[in-house]
Write a protein that holds these residues in place. Structure first.
Motif, mmCIF file in Angstrom:
data_model
loop_
_atom_site.group_PDB
_atom_site.id
_atom_site.type_symbol
_atom_site.label_atom_id
_atom_site.label_comp_id
_atom_site.label_asym_id
_atom_site.label_seq_id
_atom_site.Cartn_x
_atom_site.Cartn_y
_atom_site.Cartn_z
ATOM 1 N N ILE A 139 0.843 -1.188 0.000
ATOM 2 C CA ILE A 139 0.000 0.000 0.000
ATOM 3 C C ILE A 139 0.881 1.242 0.000
ATOM 4 N N ASN A 140 1.895 1.233 0.841
ATOM 5 C CA ASN A 140 2.767 2.399 1.011
ATOM 6 C C ASN A 140 3.792 2.447 -0.129
ATOM 7 N N PRO A 141 3.678 3.442 -1.018
ATOM 8 C CA PRO A 141 4.537 3.442 -2.210
ATOM 9 C C PRO A 141 6.009 3.710 -1.917
ATOM 10 N N PHE A 142 6.309 4.166 -0.710
ATOM 11 C CA PHE A 142 7.692 4.537 -0.410
ATOM 12 C C PHE A 142 8.566 3.339 -0.043
ATOM 13 N N LEU A 143 7.929 2.210 0.270
ATOM 14 C CA LEU A 143 8.715 1.065 0.740
ATOM 15 C C LEU A 143 9.521 0.439 -0.387
#
Ligand SMILES: *Cc1c(COP(=O)(O)O)cnc(C)c1O
Ligand SMILES: [Zn+2]
Length: 413
Positions: free
Chosen positions: A207-211
């Motif tokens: 979900i978190n695009p930064f990972l």
């Protein structure tokens, strides 16, 4: 920060860099965003010489390509793991140049540290004090350790089958731990509800695009360690698909900056007992849910959360997908340990098993240069690792007994 915006992996809609939600407003929870960079600005402000003369010896060495304002202060040392030239293993396999990237040497023992530390820094920059995640184990334990070092709190959901070493890590790192009486999917869904209800920072990788941006530093690092000589293949084990998407992104970034002159092919490896991505439909990119029976718990993901990015990473690299059996994984674990001294957990051993299968099937040619990524440390799951070993036999403390024992083994006669 050199982020120029975001694009939805599902519908292709673009968002400005100020956009705050993790997912596409049209596609909702499945509309995972991808971070876009202004490569022209990076090129003008950061050269290969700047990189090579940097004194930073962690993943933050690549700050101009990362979606944060600053590197974290006083964090665990994540990244800068060894890339070993695996001559013994290559000889055994009868193949050409082979490297092993040992990600098990990250602070909490897996590649996930790269994503978790990224999540911590994003949370700090956004003013959060608590981070929440659901994980089969490594995402959770790495989040817990990295957060502890930075003074952040963690709330973590794991499925009940998570290996005991990983659960123990969470307890030692002081997380609020919820062991869900269910599978990964159910743990994930419950964490999503908790994040909505309590307003925690969300470290759920897909979900978190930064990972993915944290994970990509493994590829960038490989590239720098190889002095920008592009390998033919990079082999990655795949669960949700964020790791292989990150590996692709890292090489892509360096390619865009002109630091490399081509892209490696990616081999995505799954366990045959849970291989929804291996079985995907290449035309529609559709996947079917799978059961999660493999011993390779870190890649036992019945419904991958990041299928599009993973499928495109392999397709765009002209790579391939392959499935390996649990038996092949266990044999690869012993082979890697005994030839190279690297002990990998089952999910990480899957990459070597995948290389072996790809060599057999002629997907990878013997003379090609290959990097296998060992994504996690073998000490994380010794119960499954012990399935690859022979039962222990006691030897009485006398020379006669020793001779008898060695004779039986056929060694040192
Ligand atoms: C998470 C993990 C993977 C796979 O990463 P995905 O992003 O889920 O595809 C592979 N190996 C290990 C050890 C992991 O922890
Ligand atoms: Zn969308």
């Amino acid at each position: 920060m050199n982020v120029s915006g975001f694009v939805c992996t599902l519908c292709g809609k673009h968002y400005p860099k100020q956009y705050e939600s993790f997912t596409c407003e049209d596609c909702q929870d499945i509309g995972i965003l991808e971070v876009l960079y202004d490569y022209e600005t990076i090129k003008n402000t950061w050269s290969k010489t700047d990189l090579l003369t940097s004194s930073v010896d962690s993943m933050w060495r690549y700050l101009p390509l990362l979606p944060v304002k600053n590197a974290p202060i006083n964090a665990l040392r994540v990244g800068n793991t060894p890339l070993y030239l695996a001559t013994n293993l290559a000889k055994k396999l009868g193949c050409g140049t082979l490297y092993v990237k040992d990600e098990g040497l990250n602070p909490t023992g897996s590649l996930k540290d790269r994503a978790s530390l990224m999540a911590c820094q994003k949370a700090i920059e956004a003013g959060f004090d608590t981070i929440c995640a659901s994980s089969t184990g490594n995402a959770a334990s790495s989040l817990a350790g990295n957060a502890a070092k930075l003074g952040l709190k963690t709330v973590i959901f794991v499925p009940k089958r998570a290996p005991i070493a990983k659960i123990t890590q969470l307890q030692i790192f002081g997380s609020t731990l919820i062991v869900v009486d269910g599978d990964y999917k159910q743990a994930f869904e419950l964490s999503t509800k908790a994040i909505k209800k309590y307003g925690f920072y969300n470290r759920n990788a897909a979900i978190n695009p930064f990972l993915v941006e944290g994970k990509k530093t493994v590829a960038i690092e490989i590239c720098e360690q190889l002095k920008f000589q592009v390998p033919d293949w990079v082999v990655v084990s795949v669960g949700d698909g964020c790791t292989i998407a990150g590996v692709y992104q890292g090489f892509y970034d360096f390619y865009q900056l002109g630091f490399m002159d081509s892209m490696p092919k990616l081999l995505g490896v799954q366990a045959t007992l849970c291989q929804p991505l291996v079985l995907h439909d290449p035309l529609t990119e559709e996947i079917k849910e799978s059961s999660e029976d493999t011993i390779a718990d870190s890649i036992a993901v019945g419904i991958p959360r990041n299928p599009k990015k993973a499928i495109r990473a392999v397709a765009n690299s002209n790579g391939a997908w392959i499935g390996v059996t649990d038996q092949q994984i266990l044999e690869a674990m012993t082979l890697l340990g005994s030839t190279e001294g690297v002990f990998s957990e089952p999910a990480a051993s899957a990459s070597l098993a995948g290389l072996q299968a790809a060599l057999t099937q002629g997907i990878i040619q013997k003379e090609e240069t290959v990097v296998i990524i060992s994504t996690g440390n073998g000490l994380k799951d010794i119960i499954n690792a012990s399935k690859a070993t022979t039962p222990i036999e006691l030897t009485p403390p006398t020379l006669e007994a020793l001779q008898e024992f060695l004779a039986k083994k056929g060694s040192y006669e």
